[in-house]
Write an enzyme that holds these catalytic residues in place. Structure first.
Site, PDB file in Angstrom:
ATOM      1  N   TYR A  26       0.836  -1.195   0.000  1.00 39.61           N
ATOM      2  CA  TYR A  26       0.000   0.000   0.000  1.00 39.61           C
ATOM      3  C   TYR A  26       0.879   1.256   0.000  1.00 39.61           C
ATOM      4  O   TYR A  26       0.649   2.199  -0.764  1.00 39.61           O
ATOM      5  CB  TYR A  26      -0.933  -0.028   1.216  1.00 39.61           C
ATOM      6  CG  TYR A  26      -1.778   1.208   1.368  1.00 39.61           C
ATOM      7  CD1 TYR A  26      -2.816   1.485   0.477  1.00 39.61           C
ATOM      8  CD2 TYR A  26      -1.541   2.112   2.404  1.00 39.61           C
ATOM      9  CE1 TYR A  26      -3.597   2.629   0.613  1.00 39.61           C
ATOM     10  CE2 TYR A  26      -2.316   3.248   2.540  1.00 39.61           C
ATOM     11  CZ  TYR A  26      -3.334   3.506   1.647  1.00 39.61           C
ATOM     12  OH  TYR A  26      -4.094   4.637   1.782  1.00 39.61           O
ATOM     13  N   GLU A  48     -11.726   5.640   4.720  1.00 39.29           N
ATOM     14  CA  GLU A  48     -11.173   6.417   5.843  1.00 39.29           C
ATOM     15  C   GLU A  48     -12.206   6.518   6.965  1.00 39.29           C
ATOM     16  O   GLU A  48     -11.867   6.412   8.142  1.00 39.29           O
ATOM     17  CB  GLU A  48     -10.738   7.810   5.395  1.00 39.29           C
ATOM     18  CG  GLU A  48      -9.517   7.851   4.500  1.00 39.29           C
ATOM     19  CD  GLU A  48      -8.220   7.433   5.160  1.00 39.29           C
ATOM     20  OE1 GLU A  48      -8.144   7.358   6.405  1.00 39.29           O
ATOM     21  OE2 GLU A  48      -7.253   7.165   4.421  1.00 39.29           O
ATOM     22  N   TRP A  56      -5.772   0.614  10.122  1.00 39.21           N
ATOM     23  CA  TRP A  56      -5.878   0.712   8.659  1.00 39.21           C
ATOM     24  C   TRP A  56      -5.626  -0.658   8.026  1.00 39.21           C
ATOM     25  O   TRP A  56      -6.198  -0.982   6.990  1.00 39.21           O
ATOM     26  CB  TRP A  56      -4.907   1.765   8.125  1.00 39.21           C
ATOM     27  CG  TRP A  56      -5.013   1.920   6.644  1.00 39.21           C
ATOM     28  CD1 TRP A  56      -4.056   1.633   5.723  1.00 39.21           C
ATOM     29  CD2 TRP A  56      -6.154   2.372   5.893  1.00 39.21           C
ATOM     30  NE1 TRP A  56      -4.536   1.886   4.456  1.00 39.21           N
ATOM     31  CE2 TRP A  56      -5.825   2.340   4.529  1.00 39.21           C
ATOM     32  CE3 TRP A  56      -7.431   2.791   6.239  1.00 39.21           C
ATOM     33  CZ2 TRP A  56      -6.697   2.712   3.523  1.00 39.21           C
ATOM     34  CZ3 TRP A  56      -8.317   3.163   5.240  1.00 39.21           C
ATOM     35  CH2 TRP A  56      -7.943   3.118   3.900  1.00 39.21           C
TER      36      TRP A  56
END
Length: 193
Positions: A26, A48, A56
């Site tokens: 990522y 988000e 995350w």
């Protein structure tokens, strides 16, 4: 510098990218690279919001299921979701099953669909000018900025939910509106060094 980590390929990365291979991919391939299409920005904004209060990494690993559940985050598709879709999403073990976040995602798709110039035009209008230098450490990286505060305020004014200044700044980082890769990281401004 302790805010960097050397990956198995010998390249320096922001330290957060070193804890899992998912993070490394990522970091190298997505984080900080410009996203300028409405659906892509809606996906990042939605993820988000779902990440709030979670890791995350959890969201990254659930992203394929999120994409399937939310019709690849095509705004016009999600804007048509109804209460039966809310029930379907609440029963989907592949995503984060939080009613408030699910309802916000649907509401935000409708709000995005109503924007005359589109979501990308609105969000990118809050991108700050590039810094003269990239941050040397994470102590130099803010959690909120005047621009993210203004973006969140405008989104709320337009009916968006789960979009505070911290979420807005994380969105700016993820979509290349700001480059928070550290100075000695091999990735800069969305381009490998």
């Amino acid at each position: 510098m302790t805010d960097l980590v050397t990956g198995p390929d010998g390249r320096a990365r922001c330290a957060w990218a070193g804890s899992a291979l998912d993070y490394m991919a990522y970091h190298d391939d997505e984080w900080g690279r410009p996203v300028r299409d409405d659906d892509g920005l809606y996906e990042r904004l939605t993820l988000e919001a779902f990440q709030s209060g979670l890791s995350w990494l959890t969201i990254l690993r659930k992203r394929p299921a999120f994409r399937a559940a939310f019709k690849d985050f095509v705004i016009t598709e999600v804007a048509r979701f109804d209460e039966s879709d809310v029930a379907r999403l609440l029963a989907d073990p592949g995503i984060v099953r939080n009613r408030a976040k699910i309802e916000a995602a649907l509401h935000n798709a409708r709000a995005a669909a109503d924007l005359p110039a589109g979501l990308a035009t609105l969000l990118w209008s809050y991108a700050p000018p590039p810094r003269a230098q990239r941050p040397r450490s994470f102590a130099d990286v803010p959690a909120i900025t005047p621009e993210s505060t203004a973006m969140a305020k405008e989104l709320k004014k337009r009916g968006f939910r789960f979009v505070g200044p911290t979420t807005a700044y994380a969105l700016m980082q993820a979509t290349g509106m700001v480059d928070d890769h550290l100075a000695d990281c091999h990735v800069a401004c969305g381009q490998p060094r």
